[in-house]
Scaffold this motif. Structure first.
Motif, PDB file in Angstrom:
ATOM      1  N   LEU A 132      49.578  69.878 112.803  1.00  0.00           N
ATOM      2  CA  LEU A 132      49.343  71.067 113.621  1.00  0.00           C
ATOM      3  C   LEU A 132      48.693  72.124 112.740  1.00  0.00           C
ATOM      4  O   LEU A 132      49.136  72.363 111.620  1.00  0.00           O
ATOM      5  CB  LEU A 132      50.674  71.598 114.180  1.00  0.00           C
ATOM      6  CG  LEU A 132      51.559  70.554 114.892  1.00  0.00           C
ATOM      7  CD1 LEU A 132      52.883  71.162 115.306  1.00  0.00           C
ATOM      8  CD2 LEU A 132      50.835  69.985 116.107  1.00  0.00           C
ATOM      9  N   ASN A 133      47.639  72.751 113.254  1.00  0.00           N
ATOM     10  CA  ASN A 133      46.874  73.719 112.473  1.00  0.00           C
ATOM     11  C   ASN A 133      47.067  75.116 113.056  1.00  0.00           C
ATOM     12  O   ASN A 133      47.067  75.300 114.268  1.00  0.00           O
ATOM     13  CB  ASN A 133      45.390  73.301 112.506  1.00  0.00           C
ATOM     14  CG  ASN A 133      44.496  74.225 111.723  1.00  0.00           C
ATOM     15  OD1 ASN A 133      43.384  74.482 112.115  1.00  0.00           O
ATOM     16  ND2 ASN A 133      44.989  74.749 110.599  1.00  0.00           N
ATOM     17  N   GLY A 134      47.247  76.109 112.176  1.00  0.00           N
ATOM     18  CA  GLY A 134      47.403  77.471 112.666  1.00  0.00           C
ATOM     19  C   GLY A 134      47.382  78.458 111.516  1.00  0.00           C
ATOM     20  O   GLY A 134      46.833  78.175 110.448  1.00  0.00           O
ATOM     21  N   THR A 135      47.967  79.630 111.736  1.00  0.00           N
ATOM     22  CA  THR A 135      48.075  80.623 110.652  1.00  0.00           C
ATOM     23  C   THR A 135      49.549  80.839 110.350  1.00  0.00           C
ATOM     24  O   THR A 135      50.405  80.745 111.242  1.00  0.00           O
ATOM     25  CB  THR A 135      47.413  81.962 111.028  1.00  0.00           C
ATOM     26  OG1 THR A 135      48.005  82.428 112.232  1.00  0.00           O
ATOM     27  CG2 THR A 135      45.917  81.800 111.209  1.00  0.00           C
ATOM     28  N   VAL A 136      49.804  81.146 109.088  1.00  0.00           N
ATOM     29  CA  VAL A 136      51.183  81.150 108.624  1.00  0.00           C
ATOM     30  C   VAL A 136      51.611  82.561 108.220  1.00  0.00           C
ATOM     31  O   VAL A 136      50.788  83.361 107.771  1.00  0.00           O
ATOM     32  CB  VAL A 136      51.314  80.124 107.464  1.00  0.00           C
ATOM     33  CG1 VAL A 136      50.808  80.656 106.166  1.00  0.00           C
ATOM     34  CG2 VAL A 136      52.712  79.622 107.324  1.00  0.00           C
ATOM     35  N   ALA A 137      52.903  82.863 108.415  1.00  0.00           N
ATOM     36  CA  ALA A 137      53.474  84.139 107.954  1.00  0.00           C
ATOM     37  C   ALA A 137      54.886  83.865 107.465  1.00  0.00           C
ATOM     38  O   ALA A 137      55.585  83.003 108.016  1.00  0.00           O
ATOM     39  CB  ALA A 137      53.493  85.153 109.096  1.00  0.00           C
ATOM     40  N   ALA A 138      55.290  84.569 106.416  1.00  0.00           N
ATOM     41  CA  ALA A 138      56.640  84.388 105.873  1.00  0.00           C
ATOM     42  C   ALA A 138      57.587  85.374 106.538  1.00  0.00           C
ATOM     43  O   ALA A 138      57.245  86.540 106.756  1.00  0.00           O
ATOM     44  CB  ALA A 138      56.625  84.605 104.367  1.00  0.00           C
ATOM     45  N   GLU A 139      58.759  84.870 106.903  1.00  0.00           N
ATOM     46  CA  GLU A 139      59.825  85.749 107.408  1.00  0.00           C
ATOM     47  C   GLU A 139      61.093  85.370 106.660  1.00  0.00           C
ATOM     48  O   GLU A 139      61.670  84.304 106.904  1.00  0.00           O
ATOM     49  CB  GLU A 139      60.003  85.566 108.921  1.00  0.00           C
ATOM     50  CG  GLU A 139      58.882  86.207 109.716  1.00  0.00           C
ATOM     51  CD  GLU A 139      59.138  86.158 111.219  1.00  0.00           C
ATOM     52  OE1 GLU A 139      60.314  86.094 111.617  1.00  0.00           O
ATOM     53  OE2 GLU A 139      58.142  86.169 111.972  1.00  0.00           O
ATOM     54  N   GLY A 140      61.489  86.231 105.703  1.00  0.00           N
ATOM     55  CA  GLY A 140      62.616  85.889 104.823  1.00  0.00           C
ATOM     56  C   GLY A 140      62.231  84.682 103.984  1.00  0.00           C
ATOM     57  O   GLY A 140      61.129  84.635 103.419  1.00  0.00           O
ATOM     58  N   ASP A 141      63.097  83.665 103.943  1.00  0.00           N
ATOM     59  CA  ASP A 141      62.772  82.465 103.148  1.00  0.00           C
ATOM     60  C   ASP A 141      62.131  81.380 104.011  1.00  0.00           C
ATOM     61  O   ASP A 141      61.974  80.247 103.587  1.00  0.00           O
ATOM     62  CB  ASP A 141      64.034  81.936 102.452  1.00  0.00           C
ATOM     63  CG  ASP A 141      65.110  81.549 103.460  1.00  0.00           C
ATOM     64  OD1 ASP A 141      64.973  81.914 104.643  1.00  0.00           O
ATOM     65  OD2 ASP A 141      66.082  80.871 103.057  1.00  0.00           O
ATOM     66  N   LYS A 142      61.760  81.731 105.240  1.00  0.00           N
ATOM     67  CA  LYS A 142      61.159  80.748 106.156  1.00  0.00           C
ATOM     68  C   LYS A 142      59.688  81.070 106.404  1.00  0.00           C
ATOM     69  O   LYS A 142      59.270  82.228 106.349  1.00  0.00           O
ATOM     70  CB  LYS A 142      61.894  80.760 107.498  1.00  0.00           C
ATOM     71  CG  LYS A 142      63.345  80.290 107.413  1.00  0.00           C
ATOM     72  CD  LYS A 142      63.444  78.784 107.354  1.00  0.00           C
ATOM     73  CE  LYS A 142      64.870  78.300 107.287  1.00  0.00           C
ATOM     74  NZ  LYS A 142      65.371  78.187 105.917  1.00  0.00           N
ATOM     75  N   LEU A 143      58.921  80.018 106.709  1.00  0.00           N
ATOM     76  CA  LEU A 143      57.527  80.190 107.113  1.00  0.00           C
ATOM     77  C   LEU A 143      57.421  79.987 108.619  1.00  0.00           C
ATOM     78  O   LEU A 143      58.100  79.110 109.180  1.00  0.00           O
ATOM     79  CB  LEU A 143      56.640  79.166 106.400  1.00  0.00           C
ATOM     80  CG  LEU A 143      56.353  79.375 104.915  1.00  0.00           C
ATOM     81  CD1 LEU A 143      55.528  78.218 104.378  1.00  0.00           C
ATOM     82  CD2 LEU A 143      55.629  80.685 104.659  1.00  0.00           C
ATOM     83  N   HIS A 144      56.573  80.771 109.243  1.00  0.00           N
ATOM     84  CA  HIS A 144      56.330  80.630 110.681  1.00  0.00           C
ATOM     85  C   HIS A 144      54.849  80.313 110.889  1.00  0.00           C
ATOM     86  O   HIS A 144      53.993  81.051 110.418  1.00  0.00           O
ATOM     87  CB  HIS A 144      56.681  81.928 111.424  1.00  0.00           C
ATOM     88  CG  HIS A 144      58.151  82.153 111.537  1.00  0.00           C
ATOM     89  ND1 HIS A 144      58.814  82.189 112.735  1.00  0.00           N
ATOM     90  CD2 HIS A 144      59.102  82.327 110.579  1.00  0.00           C
ATOM     91  CE1 HIS A 144      60.116  82.383 112.524  1.00  0.00           C
ATOM     92  NE2 HIS A 144      60.310  82.480 111.217  1.00  0.00           N
ATOM     93  N   LEU A 145      54.573  79.204 111.586  1.00  0.00           N
ATOM     94  CA  LEU A 145      53.187  78.816 111.871  1.00  0.00           C
ATOM     95  C   LEU A 145      52.875  79.148 113.324  1.00  0.00           C
ATOM     96  O   LEU A 145      53.502  78.605 114.242  1.00  0.00           O
ATOM     97  CB  LEU A 145      52.987  77.318 111.618  1.00  0.00           C
ATOM     98  CG  LEU A 145      51.559  76.803 111.814  1.00  0.00           C
ATOM     99  CD1 LEU A 145      50.727  77.034 110.549  1.00  0.00           C
ATOM    100  CD2 LEU A 145      51.543  75.307 112.158  1.00  0.00           C
ATOM    101  N   SER A 146      51.924  80.056 113.504  1.00  0.00           N
ATOM    102  CA  SER A 146      51.433  80.359 114.851  1.00  0.00           C
ATOM    103  C   SER A 146      50.284  79.385 115.110  1.00  0.00           C
ATOM    104  O   SER A 146      49.277  79.404 114.401  1.00  0.00           O
ATOM    105  CB  SER A 146      50.952  81.809 114.869  1.00  0.00           C
ATOM    106  OG  SER A 146      50.259  82.062 116.056  1.00  0.00           O
TER     107      SER A 146
END
Length: 374
Positions: A254-268
């Protein structure tokens, strides 16, 4: 040989048996090997894996002495092997075609190289008998190659290659001519023989399953470069790129853009879909383009939305591939994306939980997949 006990590549004091140092090989305008550097250690079963034309056979032919590097150096036990002719190298090569002499018996095929080296007769006889025992061919010693099966011919070629006790044995697609069941049996035989002789094996294959089964380490190649070298489990669980993830086994990317939230990564990654949540040892910058790779067997498939799942996506079953021991479900999400999930068939097929057109939930933990930059 427990793999965790055998890891010379992790020991800074271990001396490699083979060293490719900035090796490039060109044929006219075509670059077959591109500035390649890699170490292979004694007693390793090292696999070169990649599609046709990726340079793996050229690497092997340079080790055997059939090709010389255009640039760079190949060392064997610390010595530059470029000036050493093929027949004087402590290297032997086993070809896909086996190249047995049809008019010679199995015994004489195995003895061929020893006779040329003028080994004393009693020593030679002992060595051939040892090789016959090793490859379980004692009963077939007097037969000609056409009187034995493909799998046995493969073992004769192996015995002949090992008879001269090379430091290094090169195997070029050695199981290509065998049917699937025999290939699988022979893979384990090869591993046993490699372990009992302690010879370093380098195998060229485009069969990922074979590489993953036999090798202590796998080098995945693409366009004359090694993309990743690692143990089979590391290659599978922690690929360093989408190329490796896609080449080894089945994968959803899955391809998208990533952002860090705390120690987790979120891929939109898709409109109307929740972010993919996961963790990574790599650092990504905000809104960096990234890929998320997850294996189908790491995805759960359920009728109801599971409570507390880090990732849950809703879709409908588009297709089912029944492979006996497992079933692969192709599930279409609202935006048209298709995700593959796998389940083990531990019940009879009539008891299958889901069928075509069913609405299902796909879920996985936040450590089930990997984030990749490219």
């Amino acid at each position: 040989m427990a793999l965790d006990a055998f890891a010379p590549w992790d020991d800074p004091n271990a001396k490699p048996l083979i060293q490719f140092q900035n090796v490039t090989k060109r044929f006219g305008d075509f670059t077959a090997i591109d500035d390649l550097t890699v170490d292979i250690f004694e007693r390793e079963f090292f696999a070169l894996l990649g599609p046709s034309g990726c340079g793996k056979t050229t690497m092997m032919r340079m080790l055997a002495g059939f090709e010389t590097p255009t640039e760079g150096t190949i060392l064997l036990s610390g010595q530059n092997i470029a000036p050493v002719p093929p027949n004087q190298r402590a290297v032997n090569m086993m070809f896909q075609s086996y190249a047995l002499f049809p008019h010679l018996s199995v015994w004489d095929n195995i003895a061929f190289g020893l006779k040329r080296d003028r080994m004393p007769k009693d020593e030679m006889a002992a060595r051939v008998e040892e090789m016959l025992r090793l490859t379980r061919l004692e009963k077939f010693a007097r037969r000609k190659p056409h009187q034995i099966s493909g799998g046995q011919r493969q073992r004769v070629a192996l015995a002949r290659s090992l008879a001269k006790a090379p430091k290094l044995l090169l195997l070029d697609e050695p199981l290509g001519a065998l049917d699937k069941k025999l290939r699988q049996e022979t893979q384990f035989e090869l591993m046993d023989i490699q372990e009992s002789t302690g010879t370093t094996f380098v195998i060229v294959t485009h069969d990922q399953e074979e590489a993953m089964t036999v090798a202590s380490r796998v080098a995945v190649m693409d366009h004359g470069k090694i993309v990743q070298v690692a143990t089979p489990d590391a290659i599978y669980e922690a690929p360093n790129s989408t190329y490796v993830a896609d080449f080894i086994g089945d994968v959803n990317l899955l391809n998208g853009t990533v952002a860090a939230e705390g120690d987790k990564l979120h891929l939109s990654w898709a409109e109307g879909q929740p972010d993919i949540v996961g963790s990574s040892s790599k650092t990504f910058s905000k809104d960096q383009s990234a890929f998320f790779a997850i294996r189908p067997e790491k995805i759960n498939i359920t009728a109801q939305k599971p409570d507390g799942a880090a990732n849950a996506l809703k879709g409908k079953v588009l297709d089912i591939a029944y492979l006996g021991n497992i079933s692969t479900y192709h599930v279409e999400l609202k935006g048209g994306q298709v995700i593959k999930a796998q389940t083990a068939n531990n019940r009879r097929i009539s008891r299958r939980s889901f069928t075509w057109e069913d609405t299902v939930w796909l879920s996985w933990t936040d450590t089930a997949g990997v984030f990749l930059e490219r």
